[in-house]
Scaffold this active site. Structure first.
Site, short mmCIF file in Angstrom:
data_model
loop_
_atom_site.label_atom_id
_atom_site.label_comp_id
_atom_site.label_asym_id
_atom_site.label_seq_id
_atom_site.Cartn_x
_atom_site.Cartn_y
_atom_site.Cartn_z
N GLU A 1 40.81 36.45 43.82
CA GLU A 1 41.86 37.32 43.27
C GLU A 1 42.26 38.31 44.37
OE1 GLU A 1 40.59 39.61 39.86
OE2 GLU A 1 42.61 39.56 39.02
N LYS B 1 34.05 54.70 28.58
CA LYS B 1 33.80 55.06 29.97
C LYS B 1 34.96 54.55 30.82
CE LYS B 1 32.01 53.21 33.51
NZ LYS B 1 33.01 53.80 34.42
N CYS C 1 45.60 42.03 36.63
CA CYS C 1 44.84 40.78 36.51
C CYS C 1 45.76 39.62 36.15
CB CYS C 1 43.69 40.93 35.53
SG CYS C 1 44.15 41.80 34.06
N GLY D 1 37.62 44.48 33.55
CA GLY D 1 37.24 44.75 34.95
C GLY D 1 36.95 43.45 35.66
N SER D 2 36.13 43.54 36.68
CA SER D 2 35.87 42.36 37.51
C SER D 2 34.97 41.36 36.79
CB SER D 2 35.23 42.79 38.83
OG SER D 2 33.99 43.43 38.56
N TRP E 1 40.61 50.86 36.72
CA TRP E 1 41.50 51.89 37.26
C TRP E 1 42.96 51.42 37.35
CZ3 TRP E 1 43.60 49.37 41.20
CH2 TRP E 1 42.82 48.42 41.85
N ALA F 1 37.29 54.24 34.31
CA ALA F 1 36.91 54.09 35.72
C ALA F 1 36.79 55.47 36.36
CB ALA F 1 37.95 53.25 36.44
N GLU G 1 37.66 41.10 29.42
CA GLU G 1 38.96 40.88 30.04
C GLU G 1 38.72 40.93 31.54
OE1 GLU G 1 42.18 39.79 29.99
OE2 GLU G 1 41.92 40.69 28.01
N LEU G 2 38.52 39.75 32.14
CA LEU G 2 38.01 39.72 33.52
C LEU G 2 39.09 39.28 34.51
CD1 LEU G 2 34.51 38.26 32.56
CD2 LEU G 2 35.25 40.65 32.65
P1 ADP Z 1 37.13 46.88 40.02
O1 ADP Z 1 36.58 45.99 41.07
O2 ADP Z 1 38.49 46.54 39.57
O3 ADP Z 1 36.89 48.35 40.25
P2 ADP Z 1 34.91 46.89 38.29
O4 ADP Z 1 34.49 45.76 37.43
O5 ADP Z 1 34.02 47.29 39.41
O6 ADP Z 1 36.34 46.51 38.74
O7 ADP Z 1 35.18 48.21 37.43
C1 ADP Z 1 35.70 48.20 36.13
C2 ADP Z 1 34.96 49.23 35.31
O8 ADP Z 1 33.58 48.87 35.27
C3 ADP Z 1 34.99 50.65 35.87
O9 ADP Z 1 35.04 51.55 34.79
C4 ADP Z 1 33.66 50.76 36.58
O10 ADP Z 1 33.19 52.09 36.67
C5 ADP Z 1 32.79 49.97 35.66
N1 ADP Z 1 31.54 49.45 36.24
C6 ADP Z 1 31.34 48.95 37.47
N2 ADP Z 1 30.07 48.54 37.61
C7 ADP Z 1 29.45 48.78 36.42
C8 ADP Z 1 28.13 48.57 35.91
N3 ADP Z 1 27.17 48.00 36.64
N4 ADP Z 1 27.89 48.96 34.63
C9 ADP Z 1 28.84 49.51 33.87
N5 ADP Z 1 30.09 49.72 34.29
C10 ADP Z 1 30.40 49.37 35.54
#
Ligand code: ADP
Length: 485
Positions: free
Chosen positions: A388, A181, A291, A235-236, A157, A183, A257-258
Site C-alpha cells: 500500500e 483511542k 485506504c 488502521g494498518s 490519522w 491516533a 478496517e485494514l
Molecule cells: P498507520 O500506519 O496508518 O499509522 P496504525 O495501524 O499504526 O496505522 O495506527 C492506527 C491506529 O492504531 C492509531 O490510533 C495507532 O495509535 C494505533 N496503534 C498502533 N499500534 C497499536 C497497538 N499495538 N495497539 C493499539 N493501538 C495501536
C-alpha cells in the site's frame, strides 16, 4: 497558534466520564502541524489507568443508556450533528492543522463525518427483531437485538473526524458506550467532537477519549478488559492482526478496517477522460493517504499511452503546499517518515525498471511533502505493486486481455476497494462479480457515502461501516423461545 471562532474547541486534556482531565501520569506530548512542523499544542498523555477508569465509566453509563428509547438516543445524536455543522469552520481548521489535508477537503470530511451521525440517528429507530415461524405449535420464537456492550474504538490519522463518527454514531445509536483511542498524531479533531457531544447533552461516560504517547499500552488495556465486548479498529493490517490476537482471550467481537491495494482498471472501451478524472480523485485525495486510494492502475495496452498522457496532464495541475493556503490541492504527508516510505517504493520501482513520467522526490517545501508522481513500466514483481503506497504516487501497469486484468487486480492479499472503467455492461457485471473486493467503483472514482456499506474482504478486514449494515457490528441477537402457548 490556531485561530478559532470558538477557542474552547481546542482541547488539550483527555475526556473521561464527561470531564476534561490531565490524566494519571500528568505528562504531555506534542501535537505537530505536518505542514509547518510547528507545535499546535501539548496534549495530556493518557495511560492504562486512565483507560480503565474510562471503561468502568462506560460500563456504568451504558446501563441506563441501553434502556432509553431509540427516539431519545436519536435526538441527542441529531443535536450533536447540528452542532458539528454549526462549528464546521473551526473543526476544519483543527483538522487541517493536525492532519495536513487542504482546508476544502477538511470541510468535506467534516460533512462526511457528520453524515454518519445523522444516518445512525435515523437507523437507531430501525433495529428490528424477528418473529420466526415455529416447528412447534405450542411455541412462539422471536429475536430481539440488543446493544453489544462497551465498545473500544481505535482510529487512524488519515480521517481524524470521519473515522470517529463512523464508529461512535452506530455504537451510541445501538445503546452502547464507547472508549475511543484516536491516533496520537491527530487527536484534536476527536477531542473537539467530544466537546460538541457534551454540549449536545450526551450523558457522561458514554463517550470517553483516551489518547497518549504509548498507543500499545492503551490498546492493551482496551483489549484485556472483559468489560469491553467489541473492538472496532481502522488502521494498518499489521496492527489489526495484532489486535485480533489480543482480543482472542476475552472473545471480543471485532470489526477491522485494514489496508487496501486498490486496482483501478481501465479498459479500451472506457470513456478515457472520465477515467482520468476518476483516477485523479481516487489517487490524490488526501495526498494519496486513504485506504481506498487507487494503488495500481491497470490500463489496457491499446489506450495505455493516451491514458498516461492525459493523466500526467491533469496531475500537473495539482498544487502542493500548506493545506491552509488558498488553492492548494495536495497537502503534506503526515510526517517525514511517511514521505521516506513513499520515496523508498518509488526508488525501488525505478531501480527495477519503472520510468518516472512525473514527480518524484520531495520538494523545497520540506521533508513531509511529496510531489504527485506517475510511474510507467511497472511490473507485478515490484514492491510498489504489492504494498500500500499511502502517498501521491500512481504506478501504471499495462494489460492485454480481460482475464489478465482480473488476475492482476486480484493478485493481492488486500480486498478493500477496486475501480473499473468500461462502457460494456456485460463486462461491468462479469468483472465486478469476479473482483475480490468489498467495494467496486464502476466508472466512478469516489465511492464512500454514509448510506453505503464500507469494508473489505481478505486481509482488508471484516465488518461494514455505514449503511443499514453498519449497526450490526454493535448489536447482539437474542433469541426468545416462548413455550406453553
Ligand atoms: P498507520 O500506519 O496508518 O499509522 P496504525 O495501524 O499504526 O496505522 O495506527 C492506527 C491506529 O492504531 C492509531 O490510533 C495507532 O495509535 C494505533 N496503534 C498502533 N499500534 C497499536 C497497538 N499495538 N495497539 C493499539 N493501538 C495501536
Amino acid at each position: 497558534m490556531l485561530s478559532l471562532k470558538d477557542p474552547l474547541l481546542l482541547k488539550t486534556q483527555l475526556f473521561i466520564n464527561g470531564e476534561w482531565v490531565k490524566g494519571d501520569s500528568g505528562s504531555t506530548f506534542p501535537i505537530l502541524n505536518p505542514a509547518t512542523g510547528t507545535e499546535i499544542c501539548k496534549l495530556a498523555s493518557g495511560n492504562k489507568n486512565d483507560t480503565n477508569i474510562a471503561i468502568q465509566g462506560a460500563q456504568s453509563a451504558m446501563q441506563k443508556w441501553r434502556q432509553t428509547t431509540a427516539k431519545h438516543r436519536a435526538k441527542i445524536l441529531q443535536k450533536w450533528h447540528a452542532l458539528i455543522i454549526e462549528n464546521i469552520d473551526d473543526l476544519a481548521s483543527i483538522l487541517c492543522a493536525e492532519q495536513g489535508k487542504p482546508l476544502a477537503e477538511a470541510k468535506g470530511e467534516i460533512l462526511y463525518g457528520a453524515a454518519y451521525i445523522e444516518w445512525f440517528a435515523e437507523e437507531a429507530k430501525r433495529i428490528y427483531g424477528d418473529v420466526i415461524p415455529s416447528n412447534n405449535t405450542s411455541q412462539r420464537l422471536l429475536t430481539i437485538k440488543q446493544a453489544i456492550g462497551v465498545v473500544a474504538a481505535i482510529t487512524p490519522w488519515n480521517f481524524p473526524n470521519a473515522m470517529i463518527t463512523r464508529k461512535v454514531a452506530p455504537a451510541l445509536a445501538a445503546g452502547c458506550a464507547v472508549v475511543l483511542k484516536p491516533a496520537e498524531a491527530t487527536p484534536l479533531s476527536a477531542l473537539a467532537l467530544a466537546e460538541l457531544a457534551k454540549r449536545a447533552g450526551l450523558p457522561k461516560g458514554l463517550l470517553s477519549i483516551v489518547v497518549g504517547a504509548d498507543a500499545i499500552e492503551i490498546g492493551k488495556a482496551l483489549t484485556d478488559s472483559s468489560l469491553v465486548r467489541k473492538l472496532s479498529f481502522t488502521g494498518s493490517t499489521k496492527v489489526g492482526k495484532l489486535l485480533i490476537k489480543q482480543c482472542a482471550d476475552t472473545v471480543k467481537k471485532t470489526s477491522m478496517e485494514l489496508g487496501g491495494n486498490a486496482p483501478f482498471v481501465v479498459f479500451e472501451d472506457a470513456d478515457i477522460d472520465k477515467a482520468v478524472q476518476g483516477a485523479i480523485a481516487s489517487k490524490f485525495r488526501n495526498a494519496g493517504q486513504t485506504c481506498v486510494c487507487a494503488n495500481r492502475f491497470l490500463v489496457q495496452r491499446s489506450i495505455y499511452q493516451e491514458f498516461t498522457d492525459k493523466f500526467v496532464a491533469e496531475a500537473k495541475k495539482l498544487k502542493v503546499g500548506n493545506g491552509n493556503d488558498e488553492g492548494i490541492t495536495i497537502g503534506p504527508l503526515i510526517n517525514a517518515a511517511a514521505a521516506q516510505n513513499v520515496h523508498a517504493l518509488v526508488t525501488d520501482a525505478e531501480k527495477n525498471g519503472a520510468t518516472k513520467v512525473l514527480g518524484g522526490a520531495a520538494t523545497h517545501l520540506g521533508a513531509n511533502y511529496y510531489l504527485p508522481t506517475i510511474l510507467t513500466n511497472v511490473t507485478p514483481q515490484m514492491r510498489i505493486f504489492k504494498e500500500e503506497i499511502f502517498g501521491p504516487v500512481a504506478p501504471i501497469i499495462p494489460f492485454d486481455t480481460e482475464e489478465q486484468a482480473l488476475e492482476l487486480a486480484n493478485a493481492t492479499e488486500a480486498g478493500l476497494a477496486s475501480y473499473v472503467y468500461t462502457q460494456n455492461y456485460a463486462r461491468i457485471w462479469r468483472f465486478s462479480e469476479n473482483l475480490e473486493n468489498g467495494i467496486v467503483g464502476i466508472n466512478e472514482g469516489i465511492i464512500s457515502s454514509e448510506v453505503a456499506p464500507f469494508g473489505g474482504i481478505k486481509q482488508s478486514g471484516n465488518g461494514r461501516e455505514g449503511s443499514k449494515y453498519g449497526i450490526d457490528d454493535y448489536i447482539e441477537i437474542k433469541y426468545l423461545c416462548m413455550g406453553g402457548i
